[in-house]
Write a protein that holds these residues in place. Structure first.
Motif, PDB file in Angstrom:
ATOM      1  N   GLU A 168      14.760 -22.219  -2.293  1.00  0.00           N
ATOM      2  CA  GLU A 168      14.034 -22.700  -0.950  1.00  0.00           C
ATOM      3  C   GLU A 168      13.099 -23.690  -1.537  1.00  0.00           C
ATOM      4  N   ALA A 169      13.154 -24.792  -0.506  1.00  0.00           N
ATOM      5  CA  ALA A 169      12.244 -26.130  -0.938  1.00  0.00           C
ATOM      6  C   ALA A 169      11.085 -26.099  -0.143  1.00  0.00           C
ATOM      7  N   PHE A 170      11.114 -25.148   0.834  1.00  0.00           N
ATOM      8  CA  PHE A 170       9.469 -25.088   1.663  1.00  0.00           C
ATOM      9  C   PHE A 170       9.192 -23.837   2.214  1.00  0.00           C
ATOM     10  N   SER A 178       8.331 -26.413  -2.513  1.00  0.00           N
ATOM     11  CA  SER A 178       8.541 -26.130  -3.965  1.00  0.00           C
ATOM     12  C   SER A 178       8.455 -27.507  -4.884  1.00  0.00           C
ATOM     13  N   LYS A 179       7.905 -27.443  -6.138  1.00  0.00           N
ATOM     14  CA  LYS A 179       8.025 -28.355  -6.798  1.00  0.00           C
ATOM     15  C   LYS A 179       9.110 -28.577  -7.495  1.00  0.00           C
ATOM     16  N   THR A 210      12.087 -22.767   5.138  1.00  0.00           N
ATOM     17  CA  THR A 210      11.410 -21.623   6.163  1.00  0.00           C
ATOM     18  C   THR A 210      10.391 -22.497   6.949  1.00  0.00           C
ATOM     19  N   THR A 211      10.458 -22.457   8.196  1.00  0.00           N
ATOM     20  CA  THR A 211       9.551 -23.393   9.070  1.00  0.00           C
ATOM     21  C   THR A 211       8.409 -22.750   9.421  1.00  0.00           C
ATOM     22  N   TYR A 217      13.020 -34.067   2.308  1.00  0.00           N
ATOM     23  CA  TYR A 217      12.754 -33.444   0.938  1.00  0.00           C
ATOM     24  C   TYR A 217      13.803 -32.647   0.346  1.00  0.00           C
ATOM     25  N   THR A 218      14.134 -31.508   1.253  1.00  0.00           N
ATOM     26  CA  THR A 218      15.370 -30.901   1.125  1.00  0.00           C
ATOM     27  C   THR A 218      16.706 -31.404   0.803  1.00  0.00           C
ATOM     28  N   ALA A 219      17.223 -32.370   1.734  1.00  0.00           N
ATOM     29  CA  ALA A 219      18.325 -32.805   1.883  1.00  0.00           C
ATOM     30  C   ALA A 219      18.402 -34.155   0.392  1.00  0.00           C
TER      31      ALA A 219
END
Length: 592
Positions: free
Chosen positions: A44-46, A51-52, A75-76, A112-114
């Motif tokens: 998970e990035a958010f 996430s750092k 997760t929004t 950011y995740t992409a």
């Protein structure tokens, strides 16, 4: 891959990502690889926070050493962004997509995740229930359903997919749909349109304990929702996602895995890494995955009674799952089946099908061509009020009365007279009447001198329309005597197999003459005797090795108990097989 027929995957949440040390990561990875066998993680990035990057890179590096594939996840949900956000009453901190700072945050999350992954999945908080002043103003004179369906399509396209693919043209974006299908449209989940823009979908199969949490989901949903979502996006349903929460027994947790596996998924998603690391609920999974993997390799494609559930519909919520828990194989679909393209040309319609404005026309054409449509009492009552043209097909009527029954009558096995069965307690049904000899009753229910049909049919053209009256409370289906359930199972079967057993034993059928049984664990459950009925003359049932059965006296081949005519009106032969199953066990067979 650890297993031949599915990948095993874990989801890792941001709170754990940002705190885990390399030492802890390796220790927990060793645990999972020893007891479960993990092929892939979604990192998970958010979730409330980003996430750092250095932590994401650490975990990716270590996972590479373990030969574990890594994808991303988001997760929004987010805390208040400023003072004005305190006026928004957001359930679970889900995002208000009418708020510009939150919209901008959503876009940044996706970008950011992409930038970190070539694939990411959106956890099932990707909805809106916000009714703040901004949402009310933007909604205008539309209904909340219309507004939210349109809003989440716009968010999906402009704030998630578009920004992600601009940063990383190769990124694959997956939307996970929750276990609460009946409420999708009220919160903006829009699979009918979102399937066209997302690269893949995923399915929530977490049913937990139906009596101990407010979603009241029959556990059969862990299977049936997977099959429904496969009809939504054929070949693009990535897998089933279940968790350990509200599982009062280890068996309750494991059942989610079994039922998900029986649906033939690509991936088995376990939520989540920190909840399962070092947990005793995880340790049986690898052992059971090995059994399931060997069994799944011998099964064909799942088949069952088609249940038409249109998009954005609700009504008699999950009644198909209650019937699935009572031993009727179900295959929910999002489109009305074409005649000639479904087993035995049978279709089941619940009240949810009334969402389709052309449903009576579709029934008429299907039955006229020789099909068999079974409608529930909820559908029939709604159709008589909303679609009076249904009266052309049946003599059934409804006058807002109730039927309280503790006595049931059904045709006996030899076809003469009636079998008389008592239930332990009275059960309440809606009272649907029919005209004698215009419609024909298969099963009556009542008390004393008054009985009405709870299963009757009308002929029309080359086919027939059957009305199945169900208890007012769906879980009362489990309290129907086994003989009553068996009459219903026989009427609704589409795979030449049905069972005689109490509720709580599910039947799973496949297109290569294989099938399986699973007995659920719940309060007061005990081993169950069952009889299997198979159309045609057969000598033995061959048990597929690795079925989860410990009984040394259960042989690999079960000889036929007897063969006889199905009924005095039919020249069709059926073969009976007898057996016994313990709650928490599954057994699979192939027909000789």
């Amino acid at each position: 891959m650890y297993y031949k027929n599915f990948k095993t995957v874990l989801y890792c949440i941001t709170g754990w990502v940002n705190k885990v040390t390399e030492e802890q990561l390796r220790r927990e990875a060793d645990f999972f690889q020893k007891y479960v066998g993990v092929d892939k993680i979604y990192l998970e990035a958010f979730r409330d926070e980003f996430s750092k990057k250095e932590q994401l890179e650490l975990i990716k590096r270590v996972m590479k050493e373990y030969n574990i594939e890594v994808s991303g996840g988001i997760t929004t949900v987010c805390p208040d962004q400023n003072e004005s956000d305190k006026k928004r009453q957001r359930l679970f901190n889900t995002i208000c997509y009418c708020n510009e700072p939150m919209r901008e945050l959503t876009k940044k999350i996706s970008e950011y995740t992409a930038s970190m992954f070539d694939e990411f999945i959106i956890d099932d908080f990707f909805f809106t229930q916000c009714m703040c002043e901004d949402c009310i103003r933007e909604k205008g004179d539309r209904s909340w359903e219309e507004f939210r369906l349109a809003k989440m399509m716009e968010v999906s396209r402009d704030l998630i997919i578009g920004p992600a693919k601009k940063v990383n043209p190769n990124v694959k974006v997956i939307i996970k749909y929750p276990n609460w299908r009946e409420s999708y449209h009220e919160t903006g989940y829009n699979p009918g349109q979102q399937r066209e823009i997302f690269d893949a979908i995923y399915t929530g199969t977490e049913t937990r304990h139906g009596a101990l949490q407010d979603q009241h989901l029959p556990r059969y949903l862990s299977y049936s929702l997977m099959r429904y979502m496969e009809s939504v996006a054929p070949g693009r349903n990535g897998g089933g996602w279940f968790d350990p929460y509200d599982c009062d027994r280890i068996d309750t947790y494991l059942e989610q895995a079994y039922l998900t596996a029986f649906s033939k998924p690509k991936e088995m998603m376990m939520f989540c890494w920190p909840s399962l690391a070092g947990d005793k609920r995880a340790t049986p999974l690898g052992f059971m995955y090995q059994k399931l993997d060997r069994i799944l390799g011998q099964l064909g494609n799942p088949v069952g009674l088609k249940v038409y559930i249109p998009f954005n519909s609700q009504g008699e919520d999950h009644v198909e799952d209650y019937l699935g828990m009572a031993g009727i194989p179900m295959e929910p679909v999002c489109d009305f089946p074409e005649f000639g393209k479904t087993n035995k040309n049978k279709v089941l319609l619940t009240a949810a099908a009334l969402k389709d404005e052309k449903i009576v026309e579709k029934i008429r054409d299907f039955v006229m061509a020789g099909g068999h449509v079974i409608v529930t009492s909820g559908f029939m009552i709604g159709a008589l009020k909303k679609n009076p043209e249904i009266r052309e097909l049946t003599s059934v009527s409804y006058n807002d009365r109730l039927l309280t029954a503790d006595e049931f009558q059904s045709p006996s096995s030899i076809g003469f007279g009636k079998e008389y069965i008592k239930s332990k307690l009275p059960i309440t049904f809606p009272l649907l009447e029919h005209r004698n000899n215009a419609s024909w009753s298969i099963m009556n229910a009542g008390h004393g001198e008054y009985h009405e049909s709870i299963l009757c049919y009308d002929t029309y053209g080359k086919g027939r329309l059957t009305t199945l009256v169900l208890p007012d409370m769906p879980s009362k289906i489990y309290e129907l005597p086994s003989q009553v359930l068996t009459a219903i199972r026989s009427e609704l079967e589409v795979s030449d197999i049905w069972i005689d057993a109490p509720a709580g034993v599910s039947l799973f059928t496949y297109d290569n003459k294989t099938f399986g049984l699973y007995a659920y664990t719940w309060d007061g459950c005990t081993p169950q005797e069952f009889t299997l009925y198979v159309n045609g003359e057969h000598k033995v049932l061959k048990r597929i090795p690795d079925s989860d059965v410990k009984s040394p006296w259960l042989p690999l081949e079960i000889p036929a108990k007897c063969t006889h005519l199905k009924s005095f009106r039919s020249k069709e032969m059926i073969t009976e097989f007898a057996g016994r199953i313990t709650p928490g066990e599954f057994m699979f067979f192939e027909i000789d």
